[in-house]
Design a protein around this motif. Structure first.
Motif, short mmCIF file in Angstrom:
data_model
loop_
_atom_site.label_atom_id
_atom_site.label_comp_id
_atom_site.label_asym_id
_atom_site.label_seq_id
_atom_site.Cartn_x
_atom_site.Cartn_y
_atom_site.Cartn_z
N ALA A 89 0.84 -1.21 0.00
CA ALA A 89 0.00 0.00 0.00
C ALA A 89 0.87 1.25 0.00
O ALA A 89 0.60 2.21 -0.74
CB ALA A 89 -0.92 0.00 1.22
N ARG A 90 1.91 1.24 0.81
CA ARG A 90 2.82 2.39 0.86
C ARG A 90 3.47 2.63 -0.51
O ARG A 90 3.56 3.76 -0.98
CB ARG A 90 3.89 2.16 1.92
N PHE A 143 3.93 3.90 7.55
CA PHE A 143 3.61 5.01 6.65
C PHE A 143 4.38 6.27 7.03
O PHE A 143 4.04 7.37 6.56
CB PHE A 143 2.10 5.28 6.65
N THR A 144 5.41 6.11 7.86
CA THR A 144 6.21 7.27 8.27
C THR A 144 6.75 8.00 7.04
O THR A 144 7.28 7.38 6.12
CB THR A 144 7.39 6.80 9.15
N GLY A 145 6.58 9.33 7.03
CA GLY A 145 7.08 10.12 5.91
C GLY A 145 6.05 10.38 4.84
O GLY A 145 6.25 11.22 3.96
N LEU A 157 -9.98 5.07 -3.80
CA LEU A 157 -10.16 4.19 -2.64
C LEU A 157 -9.15 3.05 -2.78
O LEU A 157 -9.18 2.30 -3.76
CB LEU A 157 -11.59 3.64 -2.59
N ILE A 158 -8.25 2.94 -1.80
CA ILE A 158 -7.22 1.90 -1.83
C ILE A 158 -7.45 0.96 -0.64
O ILE A 158 -7.46 1.39 0.51
CB ILE A 158 -5.81 2.52 -1.74
N ALA A 159 -7.68 -0.31 -0.94
CA ALA A 159 -7.88 -1.32 0.12
C ALA A 159 -6.57 -2.04 0.34
O ALA A 159 -5.99 -2.60 -0.59
CB ALA A 159 -8.97 -2.30 -0.30
N VAL A 160 -6.10 -2.03 1.60
CA VAL A 160 -4.87 -2.78 1.90
C VAL A 160 -5.13 -4.26 1.58
O VAL A 160 -4.29 -4.95 1.04
CB VAL A 160 -4.44 -2.56 3.37
N HIS A 161 -6.32 -4.72 1.91
CA HIS A 161 -6.83 -6.00 1.41
C HIS A 161 -8.33 -6.04 1.67
O HIS A 161 -8.88 -5.13 2.27
CB HIS A 161 -6.10 -7.21 2.02
N VAL A 205 -7.18 -2.87 -4.84
CA VAL A 205 -6.76 -3.77 -3.76
C VAL A 205 -5.29 -4.11 -3.94
O VAL A 205 -4.86 -4.47 -5.05
CB VAL A 205 -7.61 -5.06 -3.75
N VAL A 206 -4.49 -3.98 -2.87
CA VAL A 206 -3.05 -4.22 -3.03
C VAL A 206 -2.57 -5.52 -2.41
O VAL A 206 -1.54 -6.06 -2.79
CB VAL A 206 -2.21 -3.04 -2.46
#
Length: 265
Positions: free
Chosen positions: A85-86, A108-110, A146-150, A182-183
């Protein structure tokens, strides 16, 4: 069914439900992993990768949990859907509203999150309330991807099965008449990304997991063989839910390792 004697170059292993359930290891899993790793080191150039959709914690916390349970795993052997996802956020140059567990935020730091123009959904029980879901809904209506991590339907906890992020992603898709990117598993790109740098083609890899659709079906759609284990979220007759059926169904991870060492090398 694929030819059983094809050279094996990589084994992908799911974590939650396959090696452990929360803070308990699957019986015999540590020893089986050690045996497999030793065998691979000395007798065959086979890479092990741990691939997980877990979004409840960052990679560092996940590694600490596994180490405390007695698993000998290196950080660079773990590939998570949070990493995927990142990577996608960086490619798209977007500022996400992160609907993920607070313990996952270090991964997701940064990443800039001010004035969000994208929505990322992982497993985030404390954020799945009306106000936050409505905020996500409005952003998506205004054109935010919309981005689904899963999109897992459910996962296994000690006290039983629990809702995954899938139902919440699907709710947002339904309300906004849009489709999520979905990633994580079962996406083909996730499995191919996990193999990157291993010099291994999909047909030279096998995946072991407890989720018939996401682990086994996803891997087989990417060209790998899939071994389903009857631990974690497994429910009777799960193997009938995908076509083609799993390459193999085993009682647990140690049994899957035995099969690999005896039949696939």
């Amino acid at each position: 069914r694929m030819a059983a004697r094809r050279v094996l170059k990589a084994v992908l292993v799911d974590l939650s439900g396959t090696l452990h359930i929360e803070d308990s290891a699957v019986p015999g899993a540590q020893e089986a992993l050690k045996r497999q790793a030793t065998f691979f080191d000395f007798l065959a150039p086979v890479t092990i990768r741990f691939v997980t959709n877990t979004t409840k914690e960052c990679k560092r916390d996940l590694l600490d949990r596994l180490t405390k349970l007695g698993f000998d795993i290196a950080e660079n052997e773990i590939f998570t859907s949070l990493t995927a996802a990142r990577n996608l956020l960086e490619q798209k140059h977007v500022r996400p509203l992160l609907l993920v567990d607070d313990r996952a935020l270090p991964d997701f730091t940064g990443i800039v999150t001010d004035d969000p123009n994208a929505v990322v959904v992982g497993l985030a029980p404390e954020h799945f309330h009306y106000e936050m879901m409505n905020r996500a809904f409005r952003l998506i209506l205004d054109g935010a991807p919309l981005i689904a991590v899963h999109k897992a339907r459910y996962f296994k906890k000690k006290d039983g099965l629990a809702l995954g992020p899938g139902p919440f992603v699907t709710g947002l898709e339904y309300a906004t008449d849009t489709k999520a990117t979905v990633v994580g598993k079962p996406e083909k790109t996730f499995f191919l990304e996990a193999l990157r740098g291993t010099d291994c083609a999909p047909e030279e890899a096998v995946m072991i997991g407890d989720d018939c659709r996401d682990d086994v079906g996803g891997a087989q759609n990417a060209g790998m063989r899939g071994i389903l284990v009857r631990t974690g979220k497994y429910r009777p007759a799960d193997e009938d839910k995908i076509n083609p059926a799993p390459y193999l169904t085993c009682e647990n991870f140690p049994e899957a390792v035995e099969h690999i060492l005896e039949h696939l090398l």
